[in-house]
Design a protein around this motif. Sequence first.
Motif, PDB file in Angstrom:
ATOM      1  N   GLN A 340       4.943 -37.266 -12.499  1.00 52.41           N
ATOM      2  CA  GLN A 340       3.817 -38.208 -12.489  1.00 52.41           C
ATOM      3  C   GLN A 340       3.739 -38.929 -13.828  1.00 52.41           C
ATOM      4  O   GLN A 340       4.186 -38.411 -14.846  1.00 52.41           O
ATOM      5  CB  GLN A 340       2.500 -37.447 -12.242  1.00 52.41           C
ATOM      6  N   PRO A 341       3.114 -40.124 -13.833  1.00 49.94           N
ATOM      7  CA  PRO A 341       2.982 -40.840 -15.111  1.00 49.94           C
ATOM      8  C   PRO A 341       2.101 -40.064 -16.091  1.00 49.94           C
ATOM      9  O   PRO A 341       1.163 -39.363 -15.674  1.00 49.94           O
ATOM     10  CB  PRO A 341       2.294 -42.156 -14.713  1.00 49.94           C
ATOM     11  N   LEU A 342       2.382 -40.254 -17.370  1.00 49.56           N
ATOM     12  CA  LEU A 342       1.558 -39.620 -18.409  1.00 49.56           C
ATOM     13  C   LEU A 342       0.087 -40.000 -18.224  1.00 49.56           C
ATOM     14  O   LEU A 342      -0.800 -39.141 -18.295  1.00 49.56           O
ATOM     15  CB  LEU A 342       2.040 -40.055 -19.799  1.00 49.56           C
ATOM     16  N   VAL A 343      -0.161 -41.277 -17.961  1.00 52.77           N
ATOM     17  CA  VAL A 343      -1.560 -41.729 -17.893  1.00 52.77           C
ATOM     18  C   VAL A 343      -2.321 -41.060 -16.742  1.00 52.77           C
ATOM     19  O   VAL A 343      -3.546 -40.902 -16.826  1.00 52.77           O
ATOM     20  CB  VAL A 343      -1.671 -43.271 -17.777  1.00 52.77           C
ATOM     21  N   SER A 344      -1.611 -40.646 -15.693  1.00 55.90           N
ATOM     22  CA  SER A 344      -2.317 -40.006 -14.575  1.00 55.90           C
ATOM     23  C   SER A 344      -2.869 -38.643 -14.982  1.00 55.90           C
ATOM     24  O   SER A 344      -3.769 -38.111 -14.332  1.00 55.90           O
ATOM     25  CB  SER A 344      -1.397 -39.859 -13.361  1.00 55.90           C
ATOM     26  N   HIS A 345      -2.340 -38.074 -16.053  1.00 53.47           N
ATOM     27  CA  HIS A 345      -2.820 -36.778 -16.524  1.00 53.47           C
ATOM     28  C   HIS A 345      -4.014 -36.912 -17.473  1.00 53.47           C
ATOM     29  O   HIS A 345      -4.541 -35.912 -17.951  1.00 53.47           O
ATOM     30  CB  HIS A 345      -1.690 -36.016 -17.218  1.00 53.47           C
ATOM     31  N   LEU A 346      -4.402 -38.160 -17.743  1.00 52.74           N
ATOM     32  CA  LEU A 346      -5.513 -38.361 -18.678  1.00 52.74           C
ATOM     33  C   LEU A 346      -6.861 -38.406 -17.959  1.00 52.74           C
ATOM     34  O   LEU A 346      -7.911 -38.345 -18.606  1.00 52.74           O
ATOM     35  CB  LEU A 346      -5.313 -39.665 -19.461  1.00 52.74           C
ATOM     36  N   ASN A 347      -6.819 -38.523 -16.636  1.00 51.39           N
ATOM     37  CA  ASN A 347      -8.082 -38.613 -15.897  1.00 51.39           C
ATOM     38  C   ASN A 347      -8.934 -37.373 -16.158  1.00 51.39           C
ATOM     39  O   ASN A 347      -8.485 -36.247 -15.977  1.00 51.39           O
ATOM     40  CB  ASN A 347      -7.807 -38.739 -14.393  1.00 51.39           C
ATOM     41  N   GLY A 348     -10.153 -37.591 -16.585  1.00 51.25           N
ATOM     42  CA  GLY A 348     -11.063 -36.476 -16.815  1.00 51.25           C
ATOM     43  C   GLY A 348     -10.917 -35.819 -18.168  1.00 51.25           C
ATOM     44  O   GLY A 348     -11.692 -34.911 -18.508  1.00 51.25           O
ATOM     45  N   ALA A 349      -9.936 -36.253 -18.948  1.00 49.41           N
ATOM     46  CA  ALA A 349      -9.769 -35.657 -20.288  1.00 49.41           C
ATOM     47  C   ALA A 349     -10.944 -36.097 -21.171  1.00 49.41           C
ATOM     48  O   ALA A 349     -11.203 -37.291 -21.327  1.00 49.41           O
ATOM     49  CB  ALA A 349      -8.441 -36.093 -20.902  1.00 49.41           C
ATOM     50  N   THR A 350     -11.650 -35.114 -21.729  1.00 46.43           N
ATOM     51  CA  THR A 350     -12.922 -35.392 -22.402  1.00 46.43           C
ATOM     52  C   THR A 350     -12.882 -34.973 -23.865  1.00 46.43           C
ATOM     53  O   THR A 350     -12.335 -33.911 -24.195  1.00 46.43           O
ATOM     54  CB  THR A 350     -14.053 -34.589 -21.697  1.00 46.43           C
ATOM     55  N   VAL A 351     -13.472 -35.793 -24.718  1.00 46.80           N
ATOM     56  CA  VAL A 351     -13.620 -35.429 -26.132  1.00 46.80           C
ATOM     57  C   VAL A 351     -14.897 -34.602 -26.276  1.00 46.80           C
ATOM     58  O   VAL A 351     -15.988 -35.051 -25.933  1.00 46.80           O
ATOM     59  CB  VAL A 351     -13.697 -36.688 -27.021  1.00 46.80           C
TER      60      VAL A 351
END
Length: 569
Positions: A340-351
Amino acid sequence: MQLRSAQWYTGDQRNSYIHRAWMRRGLPADAFSRPQIAIANTASDLTPCNSHLDEVARAVADGVHTAGGVPLVLPVVSLGETQVRPTAMLWRNMAAMATEEMLRANPVDGAVLLGGCDKTIPSLLMAAASVDIPSVVLPGGPMLTGTFRGQPLGCGTDVWRLSEEVRAGTLSPEGFTLSESSMIRSRGHCNTMGTASTMAVVAEALGTVMPGVAGTPAPDSRLLEAAHATGRLAVEMVLADRRPSTFLTRASFENAIVALAAVGGSTNAVVHLLAIAGRLGVELDLDDFERVGARVPVLADLQPAGRFLMDDLHRAGGLLALLNEVRDLLDPSALTVTGQPLVSHLNGATVYDPEVIRPRERPLMAEGGIRALRGNLAPSGAVIKPAAASPHLMRHSGPAVVFDSIEDFRARIDDPDLEVDASSVLVLRGCGPKGYPGMPEVANMPLPKKLLEAGVRDMVRVCDGRMSGTAYGTVVLHVSPEAAAGGPLAKVRTGDIITLDVEARRIDVEVPEAELAAREPSRAMLDALPRPRRGWQKLYIEHVMQADTGADLDFLVGSSGSEVTRESH
Ligand code: FES
């Protein structure tokens, strides 16, 4: 699908019998028709940052088993940054070559690459790129934050700070020694955004680590959970034939450069990424670091550029949360080990802590990354890391004080009679890939004692070597061509005026072109160069390329693939 290992194990001929029989040792017969996963393990007592990797390897093996594969631990050359002499970089290409050859020579279908200390992940990735079998990196993780006299103690950067304090007389030698046992609080690698941490996060942004894993502290039980999942993923990658050449593209490297800039990462990543790209045939040069990285803000408030340490980054949300902040700068087409694309793993990533991972409107630095410099001192290029440099020195002219070797530097730098002041430019040469050999981390030269005592904390320094990722200072490094390869750095003389202009991307010596061309290289520098007559060092000096192309050996660039070689039985 036909597994690569089937070329060893399938059939009723004598050779297949030999291959199976010697590996059998309790395995069921159907083990030889399952994916064989090498666990390339850099665990070593002499690489303390990686010494916990045997336990990690067991968790990977469990994951491989669970997914129906067969785990096979393959100990590979390990490089302990603080122990290996003359410098671990001398052996990076050797480690890469040995790992590549062992992966190709053995009946394996895929690999999990266990690294940590600085050169281990780069050498494993270079190997995997050249043998091109499905491979996934598992970084061993940083150590926990130490404390000393009530204050946090970061591994690496604080060594430089404390040693400068001793030289400046603000810390006693006894206090310095006392801090020693507080610095390394746990298993794991350096916990600043030094080279090890940088290469872990850069490898994840490149797409070669299971997303969300890089930066997990070494003692954290979630690392073992990630190890189990990585073992399972390796089997899946084999079944999907997901080899490095199928998903690592120029877009992957551009995402890695964005991550490198956003975390304020080590300059060493430049050399390593160039070398990995060279193995894959991906076009990448110094200007790409400038073009892609310069527009990226530094968001990680981590030492050496900032305040916090790696377990703070993990607590604050980790790399994915940080990358989510610069999502618009990432190439959405770049894939990862998951398919999967890297960006698809960013969904929901929270600071979770905006002090550690700064918001876009409140960056640590508006423009991060590495600046590529050129000029008559570095015709093929040099680099500087603005995040580690002093703003008032980014444009500076001053007289050179030249040292012809690291030994010459150590002998004279604290001489009270040395003619040097805060405007001087310290030049150290003969420390490039061929010169040292191995391009050591000496570019962040300690300042003269008399200037430290006078309160000077930074000066412009120029070198053809590297700088530790944990170090700071206005340091122009990786000067190419290096002095030992005929670069103009070899012709600079003490007293020549050197001008650094980071905004103009220039590093020049103010000597007329004709005069510089007519000068001979420094005899003292040439006399100080080692001349090995045999072995790896001889091979290395004859074949190592310059820093601007990754300092790989010329005959290791590219890939030989995973073709199974001839039988001898
Ligand atoms: Fe191993 Fe710093 S010494 S990562």
